[in-house]
Design a protein around this motif. Structure first.
Motif, PDB file in Angstrom:
ATOM      1  N   GLY A  74     -13.168  21.798   5.749  1.00  0.00           N
ATOM      2  CA  GLY A  74     -13.618  22.189   7.066  1.00  0.00           C
ATOM      3  C   GLY A  74     -13.196  23.600   7.385  1.00  0.00           C
ATOM      4  O   GLY A  74     -13.961  24.546   7.232  1.00  0.00           O
ATOM      5  N   THR A  75     -11.938  23.760   7.800  1.00  0.00           N
ATOM      6  CA  THR A  75     -11.457  25.094   8.163  1.00  0.00           C
ATOM      7  C   THR A  75     -11.230  25.961   6.932  1.00  0.00           C
ATOM      8  O   THR A  75     -11.546  27.155   6.927  1.00  0.00           O
ATOM      9  CB  THR A  75     -10.155  24.982   8.978  1.00  0.00           C
ATOM     10  OG1 THR A  75     -10.357  24.081  10.069  1.00  0.00           O
ATOM     11  CG2 THR A  75      -9.754  26.338   9.522  1.00  0.00           C
ATOM     12  N   TYR A  76     -10.667  25.355   5.869  1.00  0.00           N
ATOM     13  CA  TYR A  76     -10.455  26.046   4.596  1.00  0.00           C
ATOM     14  C   TYR A  76     -10.937  25.143   3.463  1.00  0.00           C
ATOM     15  O   TYR A  76     -10.949  23.919   3.596  1.00  0.00           O
ATOM     16  CB  TYR A  76      -8.974  26.392   4.384  1.00  0.00           C
ATOM     17  CG  TYR A  76      -8.403  27.317   5.437  1.00  0.00           C
ATOM     18  CD1 TYR A  76      -8.464  28.698   5.287  1.00  0.00           C
ATOM     19  CD2 TYR A  76      -7.798  26.805   6.586  1.00  0.00           C
ATOM     20  CE1 TYR A  76      -7.947  29.549   6.252  1.00  0.00           C
ATOM     21  CE2 TYR A  76      -7.275  27.644   7.556  1.00  0.00           C
ATOM     22  CZ  TYR A  76      -7.353  29.012   7.388  1.00  0.00           C
ATOM     23  OH  TYR A  76      -6.840  29.851   8.340  1.00  0.00           O
ATOM     24  N   GLN A  77     -11.303  25.776   2.352  1.00  0.00           N
ATOM     25  CA  GLN A  77     -11.810  25.015   1.210  1.00  0.00           C
ATOM     26  C   GLN A  77     -10.876  25.038   0.008  1.00  0.00           C
ATOM     27  O   GLN A  77     -11.206  24.489  -1.044  1.00  0.00           O
ATOM     28  CB  GLN A  77     -13.184  25.568   0.785  1.00  0.00           C
ATOM     29  CG  GLN A  77     -14.232  25.535   1.897  1.00  0.00           C
ATOM     30  CD  GLN A  77     -14.488  24.122   2.388  1.00  0.00           C
ATOM     31  OE1 GLN A  77     -14.832  23.238   1.621  1.00  0.00           O
ATOM     32  NE2 GLN A  77     -14.306  23.906   3.684  1.00  0.00           N
ATOM     33  N   ALA A  78      -9.722  25.686   0.133  1.00  0.00           N
ATOM     34  CA  ALA A  78      -8.773  25.737  -0.994  1.00  0.00           C
ATOM     35  C   ALA A  78      -7.356  25.859  -0.455  1.00  0.00           C
ATOM     36  O   ALA A  78      -7.110  26.473   0.581  1.00  0.00           O
ATOM     37  CB  ALA A  78      -9.099  26.904  -1.915  1.00  0.00           C
ATOM     38  N   LEU A  79      -6.426  25.247  -1.185  1.00  0.00           N
ATOM     39  CA  LEU A  79      -5.008  25.281  -0.821  1.00  0.00           C
ATOM     40  C   LEU A  79      -4.182  25.415  -2.090  1.00  0.00           C
ATOM     41  O   LEU A  79      -4.418  24.704  -3.068  1.00  0.00           O
ATOM     42  CB  LEU A  79      -4.606  24.000  -0.076  1.00  0.00           C
ATOM     43  CG  LEU A  79      -3.102  23.745   0.119  1.00  0.00           C
ATOM     44  CD1 LEU A  79      -2.501  24.793   1.047  1.00  0.00           C
ATOM     45  CD2 LEU A  79      -2.865  22.335   0.665  1.00  0.00           C
ATOM     46  N   ASN A  80      -3.218  26.339  -2.069  1.00  0.00           N
ATOM     47  CA  ASN A  80      -2.291  26.497  -3.185  1.00  0.00           C
ATOM     48  C   ASN A  80      -0.879  26.314  -2.658  1.00  0.00           C
ATOM     49  O   ASN A  80      -0.482  26.963  -1.681  1.00  0.00           O
ATOM     50  CB  ASN A  80      -2.448  27.875  -3.839  1.00  0.00           C
ATOM     51  CG  ASN A  80      -1.459  28.087  -4.975  1.00  0.00           C
ATOM     52  OD1 ASN A  80      -0.555  28.903  -4.863  1.00  0.00           O
ATOM     53  ND2 ASN A  80      -1.617  27.345  -6.054  1.00  0.00           N
ATOM     54  N   ILE A  81      -0.121  25.421  -3.298  1.00  0.00           N
ATOM     55  CA  ILE A  81       1.255  25.121  -2.891  1.00  0.00           C
ATOM     56  C   ILE A  81       2.178  25.585  -4.018  1.00  0.00           C
ATOM     57  O   ILE A  81       2.072  25.112  -5.150  1.00  0.00           O
ATOM     58  CB  ILE A  81       1.450  23.614  -2.639  1.00  0.00           C
ATOM     59  CG1 ILE A  81       0.483  23.128  -1.551  1.00  0.00           C
ATOM     60  CG2 ILE A  81       2.901  23.316  -2.257  1.00  0.00           C
ATOM     61  CD1 ILE A  81       0.419  21.620  -1.419  1.00  0.00           C
ATOM     62  N   GLN A  82       3.078  26.513  -3.718  1.00  0.00           N
ATOM     63  CA  GLN A  82       3.996  27.051  -4.719  1.00  0.00           C
ATOM     64  C   GLN A  82       5.407  26.542  -4.473  1.00  0.00           C
ATOM     65  O   GLN A  82       5.889  26.569  -3.339  1.00  0.00           O
ATOM     66  CB  GLN A  82       3.982  28.581  -4.694  1.00  0.00           C
ATOM     67  CG  GLN A  82       2.630  29.206  -5.005  1.00  0.00           C
ATOM     68  CD  GLN A  82       2.655  30.718  -4.918  1.00  0.00           C
ATOM     69  OE1 GLN A  82       3.709  31.345  -5.002  1.00  0.00           O
ATOM     70  NE2 GLN A  82       1.498  31.321  -4.749  1.00  0.00           N
ATOM     71  N   THR A  83       6.059  26.078  -5.556  1.00  0.00           N
ATOM     72  CA  THR A  83       7.450  25.636  -5.482  1.00  0.00           C
ATOM     73  C   THR A  83       8.165  26.075  -6.758  1.00  0.00           C
ATOM     74  O   THR A  83       7.512  26.387  -7.758  1.00  0.00           O
ATOM     75  CB  THR A  83       7.567  24.099  -5.363  1.00  0.00           C
ATOM     76  OG1 THR A  83       7.412  23.511  -6.667  1.00  0.00           O
ATOM     77  CG2 THR A  83       6.514  23.525  -4.427  1.00  0.00           C
ATOM     78  N   PRO A  84       9.495  26.081  -6.774  1.00  0.00           N
ATOM     79  CA  PRO A  84      10.230  26.408  -8.003  1.00  0.00           C
ATOM     80  C   PRO A  84      10.007  25.378  -9.109  1.00  0.00           C
ATOM     81  O   PRO A  84      10.303  25.641 -10.272  1.00  0.00           O
ATOM     82  CB  PRO A  84      11.693  26.403  -7.537  1.00  0.00           C
ATOM     83  CG  PRO A  84      11.638  26.598  -6.059  1.00  0.00           C
ATOM     84  CD  PRO A  84      10.392  25.919  -5.624  1.00  0.00           C
ATOM     85  N   ALA A  85       9.474  24.204  -8.760  1.00  0.00           N
ATOM     86  CA  ALA A  85       9.257  23.130  -9.736  1.00  0.00           C
ATOM     87  C   ALA A  85       7.803  23.009 -10.158  1.00  0.00           C
ATOM     88  O   ALA A  85       7.402  22.002 -10.732  1.00  0.00           O
ATOM     89  CB  ALA A  85       9.746  21.807  -9.156  1.00  0.00           C
ATOM     90  N   GLY A  86       7.010  24.041  -9.893  1.00  0.00           N
ATOM     91  CA  GLY A  86       5.605  23.995 -10.251  1.00  0.00           C
ATOM     92  C   GLY A  86       4.711  24.123  -9.026  1.00  0.00           C
ATOM     93  O   GLY A  86       5.191  24.125  -7.884  1.00  0.00           O
ATOM     94  N   ASN A  87       3.424  24.223  -9.278  1.00  0.00           N
ATOM     95  CA  ASN A  87       2.468  24.438  -8.201  1.00  0.00           C
ATOM     96  C   ASN A  87       1.499  23.270  -8.062  1.00  0.00           C
ATOM     97  O   ASN A  87       1.338  22.467  -8.981  1.00  0.00           O
ATOM     98  CB  ASN A  87       1.680  25.723  -8.437  1.00  0.00           C
ATOM     99  CG  ASN A  87       2.583  26.947  -8.465  1.00  0.00           C
ATOM    100  OD1 ASN A  87       3.700  26.920  -7.946  1.00  0.00           O
ATOM    101  ND2 ASN A  87       2.106  28.025  -9.051  1.00  0.00           N
TER     102      ASN A  87
END
Length: 386
Positions: A74-87
């Motif tokens: 809806g508002t966005y079509q992609a999300l990227n989540i970054q962490t020290p243990a992987g994405n």
């Protein structure tokens, strides 16, 4: 998606999240980080708009996962989540199907620092050995950055931050095609290739071109030694270089004078999805600007001010050409101006073609600016704008 968000927020391992491909054309993207305000945990969401504004929102940690999940689709079509243990990467297909690629290893990371004066979090961490940084003499085998290369290390990470900001417009299929034109010593070539292959897990074919044969031979040897099989270095003129297909990304760092214009033209003509270019010297404009009773003559009295004006005018006209040719454009600061005066990055993101009437308005603005300055830039001739 909500489970992943809840986990990384609850365990305080979220380094950064990026929401991209917005439905609203006035929004570029949104980014989020964990912050601690008066002892309470929040997700600070920052929304960047095309008018240059940034809107902040502090979301209580307990509500954050639901708030972000409600934005997709809806508002966005992609999300990227970054962490020290992987994405973790979330994509929405044209039919509305949500795909979650979760590569985060549970219980494999310690919480991130939440203080406002926390140490800078780099995409390529400090004091962590990275093969291409060692091969190019930026760090030693223990990961320590050499003092003389500290500014280069910051430049590399800042450039990668800008790449990460627009990666939603870059990552399109199973294999990325990237160009680095006038690549020089190729610090950014290796960094961009490393980012997309090692951090983002993409398959990449990257062509890097420069006139200096000795530099190209060195970089090619390094790439082969590191096993970077998709990274190719070629000596030659970028004007005659044959591009394989439409590039997903075209980059260039400090291409001298009209070489930057040639890079921009190459990216535009090939239909590159994203163009990131940092100009260098601006001799063409300097040579054309002459006191002739013009309204800008007062700028010609002092050489240093004339140079700064030529720099700004050249890059502003370049941005206007990109806009005319169908790109969403921004001129941005690369790194701290104290480290280098060559500090402007021009970013172009390919969008749907604007109407002919709007393009003609921008073209008329371009012509009026050139006529006022009595200059004829390279791109004006290339696209027959004058």
């Amino acid at each position: 998606m909500k489970e992943v968000l809840s986990y990384v927020i609850e365990h305080k391992i979220l380094t950064k999240l990026t929401l991209s491909k917005p439905a609203d054309a006035k929004i570029i993207r949104a980014t989020g980080r964990l912050t601690q305000i008066k002892g309470e945990l929040y997700l600070t969401l920052e929304r960047f708009c095309t008018d240059g504004k940034a809107i902040h929102q502090n979301i209580p940690a307990g509500q954050a996962a639901q708030v972000i999940a409600d934005l997709i689709p809806g508002t966005y079509q992609a999300l990227n989540i970054q962490t020290p243990a992987g994405n973790c990467e979330v994509k929405v297909s044209k039919k509305g199907k949500i795909t979650v690629l979760d590569r985060i290893k549970r219980n494999a990371a310690t919480p991130v620092e939440l203080e406002h004066n926390r140490k800078k979090q780099y995409i390529i961490p400090d004091n962590q050995p990275v093969d291409f940084l060692m091969a190019l003499g930026v760090q030693d085998e223990n990961g320590r950055i050499f003092d003389r290369k500290r500014s280069k290390f910051r430049q590399i990470n800042r450039f990668l931050e800008m790449v990460a900001d627009v990666e939603g417009s870059i990552i399109s299929g199973e294999e990325l095609y990237i160009l680095d034109l006038c690549c020089g010593k190729s610090y950014l070539s290796f960094a961009v290739y490393y980012y997309f292959t090692q951090i983002r897990g993409c398959k990449v074919v990257m062509d890097c071109v420069d006139l200096k044969t000795d530099v190209i031979e060195f970089c090619d040897a390094v790439a082969k030694k590191l096993g970077y099989t998709g990274l190719h270095f070629m000596a030659g003129d970028i004007r005659t270089f044959q591009i394989r297909r439409t590039p997903d990304l075209t980059v260039s760092l400090h291409a001298c004078d009209i070489a930057t214009d040639i890079v921009l033209a190459k990216g535009i003509d090939s239909g590159s999805r994203v163009i990131l270019s940092t100009p260098c010297c601006h001799h063409e404009m300097m040579h054309q600007l002459k006191p002739q009773g013009k309204t800008t003559d007062f700028l010609m009295e002092h050489s240093i001010l004339k140079q700064k004006f030529a720099d700004a005018a050249t890059d502003a006209l370049r941005c206007k050409v990109l806009q005319i040719m169908g790109y969403e454009v921004a001129a941005m600061e690369l790194i701290d101006p104290e480290e280098t005066p060559k500090n402007v990055l021009i970013r172009g993101i390919k969008r749907r073609q604007n109407g002919q009437q709007q393009r003609e308005i921008w073209a008329q603005e371009y012509r009026q600016a050139c006529q006022m300055l009595e200059v004829r830039p390279y791109l004006a001739d290339h696209y027959r704008l004058l």
